[in-house]
Design a protein around this motif. Structure first.
Motif, PDB file in Angstrom:
ATOM      1  N   LEU A  53       0.896  -1.187   0.029  1.00  0.00           N
ATOM      2  CA  LEU A  53       0.052  -0.059  -0.072  1.00  0.00           C
ATOM      3  C   LEU A  53       0.861   1.180  -0.037  1.00  0.00           C
ATOM      4  N   GLN A  56       1.972   1.702  -3.552  1.00  0.00           N
ATOM      5  CA  GLN A  56       0.441   2.142  -4.193  1.00  0.00           C
ATOM      6  C   GLN A  56       0.457   3.469  -4.055  1.00  0.00           C
ATOM      7  N   ARG A  57       0.513   3.985  -2.805  1.00  0.00           N
ATOM      8  CA  ARG A  57       0.319   5.430  -2.371  1.00  0.00           C
ATOM      9  C   ARG A  57       1.477   6.509  -2.762  1.00  0.00           C
ATOM     10  N   PRO A  59       4.108   5.961  -5.859  1.00  0.00           N
ATOM     11  CA  PRO A  59       4.624   5.225  -6.808  1.00  0.00           C
ATOM     12  C   PRO A  59       5.844   5.666  -7.403  1.00  0.00           C
ATOM     13  N   ALA A  60       6.144   6.934  -7.205  1.00  0.00           N
ATOM     14  CA  ALA A  60       7.452   7.611  -7.944  1.00  0.00           C
ATOM     15  C   ALA A  60       8.583   7.186  -6.939  1.00  0.00           C
ATOM     16  N   PRO A  61       8.611   7.230  -5.943  1.00  0.00           N
ATOM     17  CA  PRO A  61       9.939   6.813  -5.393  1.00  0.00           C
ATOM     18  C   PRO A  61      10.001   5.032  -5.288  1.00  0.00           C
ATOM     19  N   LEU A  64       6.417  -0.137  -8.358  1.00  0.00           N
ATOM     20  CA  LEU A  64       6.843  -1.855  -8.317  1.00  0.00           C
ATOM     21  C   LEU A  64       7.016  -2.483  -9.641  1.00  0.00           C
TER      22      LEU A  64
ATOM     23  N   LEU B  52      -4.734  -6.244  -3.650  1.00  0.00           N
ATOM     24  CA  LEU B  52      -3.706  -5.305  -3.961  1.00  0.00           C
ATOM     25  C   LEU B  52      -2.750  -6.030  -4.860  1.00  0.00           C
ATOM     26  N   GLN B  56      -1.799  -4.917  -8.914  1.00  0.00           N
ATOM     27  CA  GLN B  56      -0.325  -4.558  -8.859  1.00  0.00           C
ATOM     28  C   GLN B  56       0.037  -5.396 -10.162  1.00  0.00           C
ATOM     29  N   GLN B 264      -0.238   9.751  -8.328  1.00  0.00           N
ATOM     30  CA  GLN B 264       1.107  10.493  -8.381  1.00  0.00           C
ATOM     31  C   GLN B 264       0.850  11.997  -8.240  1.00  0.00           C
TER      32      GLN B 264
END
Lengths: 265, 265
Positions: A53, A56-57, A59-61, A64, B52, B56, B264
Motif C-alpha cells: 500500500l 501504491q500510494r 509510486p514515484a519513489p 513496483l 492489491l 499491481q 502520483q
C-alpha cells in the motif's frame, strides 16, 4: 571462484547473477547495459500489505516491478534467478536497524517472506545519456548523490517515512529534455520531483549527501532531483518491522528485462 | 427527497453524492463532466493483500486510484464523501455470488473493510470525443458493450480470473488517434489491449455482450477493445472471498478529481 573474474561489460544477466551467487561482490552499476536493475525489499507477510500500500500510494519513489507470493524466491523478470542469493550484497534489518551485510540472504529468508522488486534510476541514466544529457555522476566516476528530504510519504498502516531523492546536475538548456526523457520511464522513477533550490526540500548542503558521493556541479548547472529507490530503506528505519532484507545500496538485482519495461508490458 | 430531482448536467460532485446518499438511484454516466469516476471493490482485510497484488500485477484493467486503510470510509479523491452511502447503487457478494443490490452499503461494511477505488473508462471517452473520435455507444445512447475474454489475469494468492474488455467501434482512420489518446490516460485503463478480430480474445459474437448493451458498428468500423473495470467483479465471482461490496455496473463513485489525474499527481 572463476566466475568472479570473468565479469565484463559484455557479461549477460545470467552470467552476472551466477557470479554473485558464487560469492562475487561488486556494485552492479554498468553491468549488462540495457537490462533493468531493481531495488529489493523483503518483509514478512504480516507487513507486506502495508508495504504494498505504501508503494501504491507513493509510486514515484517506489515503482513496483514485481511482488512475489509469500515464500516465493523467483520472478518473471529473471527466469532461473534465486532472489536469496543472486544479488551482490544484501542488508539485514531488525526492528529498523541495519544489523548485517551479507552476500547470501538464504539464512534470513523465512517461509512467509514477500519480496518487492522496485524500479531503479540506472535505466533513466542510460536514457539521459542516449538523449545527449550528460550524467555528471557517471562522468565523474562516482555513485549518485542522494539526500533525505523533509517531504513525508503518504503513510500506509505501519509504514511511513520521508522521501529520499537523488540529484543530478543538468545544464540549464537541457533541463526540459532531462525531464521529458525521464518522464517517459515511470518505472525508473519518472520525472523529477523538484528542480532548483535544495533548501525547498529541506536539504542543507548539496556537498554533503546522506547516501552516495557528492557530485560536482559545472558552471550554470541546475540541480535536478528525482525520487529515489532508497526511500523504502528509510521507511524501514522509521517503521521498524521485526525484520527486513534489502539490497545494499548500489548492489542491485540485475534482471533479464530491457530498460523501460513496465509490469504491464 | 428533493435532492433526487435536482440533479442536472451542471450538478457538482458534492451535490451528486448528496443525492445518492439521500437515496437517489441512476447511472452516473454523464454526471459532472470532467471529474473522475471510479469503480469500487471492498473486501475484508484478510483478502486485501491478494486484491492489491492482483491490481499491481494487472494494472491495465485495475488501475488503482486509491486504497483505504482498514475500516476507513473516506478518500482524498472526494473530501467529505462516505464510501458506504455516496454511490448510487452497490452490489453485495457472498462467496462469489451476487446476493443483493442496495443503495446504502453501511450495514454490510465491516470494521476491517478495505476499499479499492479503480479507474474507469468514462474519463477516456471524454478525451476521445474531445479529440474528434466518435464514441458510438454514447452517440447511440447505450451503455458500453463489455465481454468476457479467455485471457487469464496474472493471479495473486487466492485472487484470479480472466480479463473483461469493453469494445468501442472506431473508424479505421481514427484507430491510431484513439490509441494515443487513451494511452495518455493510463488510470482510465490506458491503451487498447486488442484491435480487430474478437475471436482472438475468445469473444464469439459482438452482438451479444456479457455486460452492457450491444453497440452498432458503422460501415468500416474496427472493433477496438480496452481493459475494463468489470474485471475485478469477474475475479470475485471466480475467487469467492467470504464477502465483498462493489458498485453496481454503471453506478460509479463520482470523485472531485479532474479526469486524467493519477495517484502520483
Amino acid at each position: 571462484m572463476d566466475a568472479t573474474t570473468q565479469l565484463t561489460d559484455r557479461s549477460t544477466a545470467t552470467q552476472v547473477r551466477a557470479a554473485f551467487r558464487a560469492g562475487h561482490v561488486r556494485p552492479s552499476s554498468g553491468l549488462v547495459p540495457g537490462r533493468t536493475q531493481a531495488n529489493l525489499v523483503v518483509l514478512p507477510k504480516d507487513w507486506a500489505f502495508d508495504m504494498l500500500l505504501l508503494a501504491q500510494r507513493n509510486p514515484a519513489p517506489m515503482p513496483l516491478l514485481d511482488v512475489t507470493d509469500p515464500g516465493v524466491v523467483t520472478t518473471e523478470w529473471a527466469p532461473g534467478a534465486d532472489l536469496r542469493t543472486d544479488l551482490p550484497m544484501y542488508r539485514i534489518w531488525r526492528e529498523g536497524r541495519l544489523v548485517e551485510e551479507v552476500c547470501d540472504a538464504s539464512g534470513h529468508w523465512s517461509d512467509d517472506a514477500v519480496a518487492f522488486l522496485i524500479g531503479c534510476s540506472f535505466g533513466f541514466e542510460a536514457a539521459l545519456q542516449a538523449a545527449g544529457v550528460p550524467v555528471r555522476n557517471l562522468d565523474q566516476g562516482r555513485n549518485v548523490a542522494m539526500y533525505r528530504t523533509d517531504r513525508p510519504l503518504r503513510a500506509a498502516g505501519r509504514m511511513h517515512g520521508d522521501l529520499v531523492v537523488s540529484m543530478r546536475p543538468v545544464p540549464p538548456e537541457l533541463v526540459a529534455r532531462a525531464t521529458t526523457v525521464s518522464a517517459a520511464v515511470p518505472f525508473a522513477h519518472g520525472a523529477p520531483v523538484h528542480v532548483g533550490d535544495p533548501a525547498r526540500l529541506g536539504i542543507a548542503d548539496l556537498a554533503r549527501p546522506d547516501y552516495g558521493d557528492p557530485t560536482v556541479l559545472e558552471d550554470g548547472d541546475v540541480p535536478v532531483f528525482w525520487p529515489c529507490g532508497v526511500t523504502p530503506q528509510r521507511a524501514l528505519e522509521e517503521s521498524r518491522p521485526p525484520w527486513a532484507i534489502t539490497h545494499a545500496p548500489g548492489h542491485m538485482f540485475v534482471t533479464d528485462m530491457p530498460d523501460g519495461r513496465s509490469p504491464q508490458d
